[in-house]
Enzyme design. Structure first.
Site, PDB file in Angstrom:
ATOM      1  N   HIS A 133      42.995  44.230  40.805  1.00  0.00           N
ATOM      2  CA  HIS A 133      41.802  43.641  41.402  1.00  0.00           C
ATOM      3  C   HIS A 133      42.127  42.174  41.653  1.00  0.00           C
ATOM      4  O   HIS A 133      43.256  41.725  41.403  1.00  0.00           O
ATOM      5  CB  HIS A 133      40.578  43.823  40.486  1.00  0.00           C
ATOM      6  CG  HIS A 133      40.814  43.394  39.073  1.00  0.00           C
ATOM      7  ND1 HIS A 133      41.022  42.072  38.726  1.00  0.00           N
ATOM      8  CD2 HIS A 133      40.904  44.096  37.924  1.00  0.00           C
ATOM      9  CE1 HIS A 133      41.207  41.992  37.420  1.00  0.00           C
ATOM     10  NE2 HIS A 133      41.158  43.214  36.903  1.00  0.00           N
ATOM     11  N   HIS A 169      44.101  40.130  39.039  1.00  0.00           N
ATOM     12  CA  HIS A 169      45.565  40.302  39.016  1.00  0.00           C
ATOM     13  C   HIS A 169      46.206  39.541  40.180  1.00  0.00           C
ATOM     14  O   HIS A 169      47.241  38.890  40.017  1.00  0.00           O
ATOM     15  CB  HIS A 169      45.936  41.786  39.180  1.00  0.00           C
ATOM     16  CG  HIS A 169      45.479  42.674  38.073  1.00  0.00           C
ATOM     17  ND1 HIS A 169      44.494  43.621  38.235  1.00  0.00           N
ATOM     18  CD2 HIS A 169      45.876  42.762  36.775  1.00  0.00           C
ATOM     19  CE1 HIS A 169      44.318  44.270  37.092  1.00  0.00           C
ATOM     20  NE2 HIS A 169      45.125  43.759  36.194  1.00  0.00           N
TER      21      HIS A 169
END
Ligand code: PAF
Length: 297
Positions: A49, A52
């Site tokens: 997501h 990250h």
């Protein structure tokens, strides 16, 4: 450290992404990458997501080569936890890593990381025994062990971690110090949805009603931080109110709401300046954590 020029980062993005499944392969790739300068590692469990991707972009901004590990680590899940159902999508993750300009992904199978039984583990005592350590016994031993293995396999110059996992961050900082790893640990601020919910791979477990309710975590943390910043020195009272605010949400099952001193995660004294306000709660199947920090003058 190394700043990439705009041209440099474009060239980096166009380079192909190396995907390694074995320790031998990633070691060879890292050896090659190291010829162009220092290497940063972003350890992950995948199902990327924006949180990250922010870690990867930040690592890219500061280092010429970034390696991302994608490994759902069985050692950090309890027997009743979601290891088997933890969301996974390697193809999508690889496409996102490529777009972000990552040089290599290390995505081993469990057998590659843990061939046979595990006899050697890394325990970061005391820091692992509070907050999530109380309800997830063995979790931080699993995290510290896999992170130590990744550090030994990749030997990065720096490793990037999100502040959302505040306790994990302190555990890793301490293990780097105690085991003399020559690795810079870089903490990256939590990435949030527009309403404040911290991004997490486990947010996919939330129903629409639970998703709406989950915002109570960040809202309550912000209110608690405001009280401290406004001069409230009775931290037990702030902690109590924080717990009550979350428990008042009908879809939330509170696990803990705590205020601890950083970096040692000890009960705060009047002398402690940097505080961690941390919460964990379940919303249906999803166990969510969140935190904010506050600096007291
Ligand atoms: O934060 C995570 O995703 C994991 O705990 C980590 C650091 C990759 C270790 O498995």
């Amino acid at each position: 450290m190394c700043q990439n020029s705009a041209r440099g980062s474009l060239v980096g993005m166009l380079k192909s992404l190396r995907v390694c499944k074995t320790i031998a392969e990633i070691r060879d790739v890292v050896k090659e990458l190291r010829r162009s300068g220092p290497v940063a590692l972003v350890p992950t469990m995948g199902y990327f997501h924006e949180g990250h991707l922010t870690l990867m972009r930040e690592a890219r901004r500061r280092f010429p080569s970034v390696v991302v590990s994608i490994f759902v680590n069985p050692l950090q899940f309890g027997p009743q936890e979601d290891f088997k159902t933890y969301p996974r999508n390697l193809e999508r993750d690889l496409a996102l890593a490529r777009e972000t300009g990552v040089a290599a992904v290390f995505a081993p199978e469990v057998e590659e990381m843990y061939p046979g039984s595990v006899l050697t583990c890394v325990d970061v005592e005391r820091l692992s025994a509070v907050l999530c350590g109380c309800t997830r016994p063995g979790h931080f031993r699993g995290v510290a062990t896999v992170v130590t293995k990744l550090f030994n396999i990749i030997r990065p110059d720096a490793a990037f971690f999100g502040q959302k996992d505040a306790q994990q961050l302190q555990v890793i900082r301490r293990l780097v110090r105690d085991l003399n790893f020559d690795i810079e640990i870089v903490a990256v601020p939590t990435v949030r949805e527009p309403d404040g919910l911290a991004m997490s791979s486990r947010n996919v477990y939330l129903s629409p009603e639970e998703r709406r309710a989950a915002v109570v975590l960040y809202r309550s943390l912000v209110a608690a931080r405001e009280r401290i910043l406004a001069g409230e020195s009775d931290l037990a009272a702030v902690e109590e109110q924080l717990a009550a605010d979350i428990a008042a949400e009908p879809l939330a099952v509170l696990e803990y709401a705590a205020i601890l001193a950083l970096p040692d995660l000890t009960p705060p004294t009047d002398e402690d300046r940097e505080l961690l306000l941390a919460v964990a709660a379940r919303f249906g199947r999803a166990r969510l954590i969140d935190n904010v920090t506050v600096w007291r003058e």
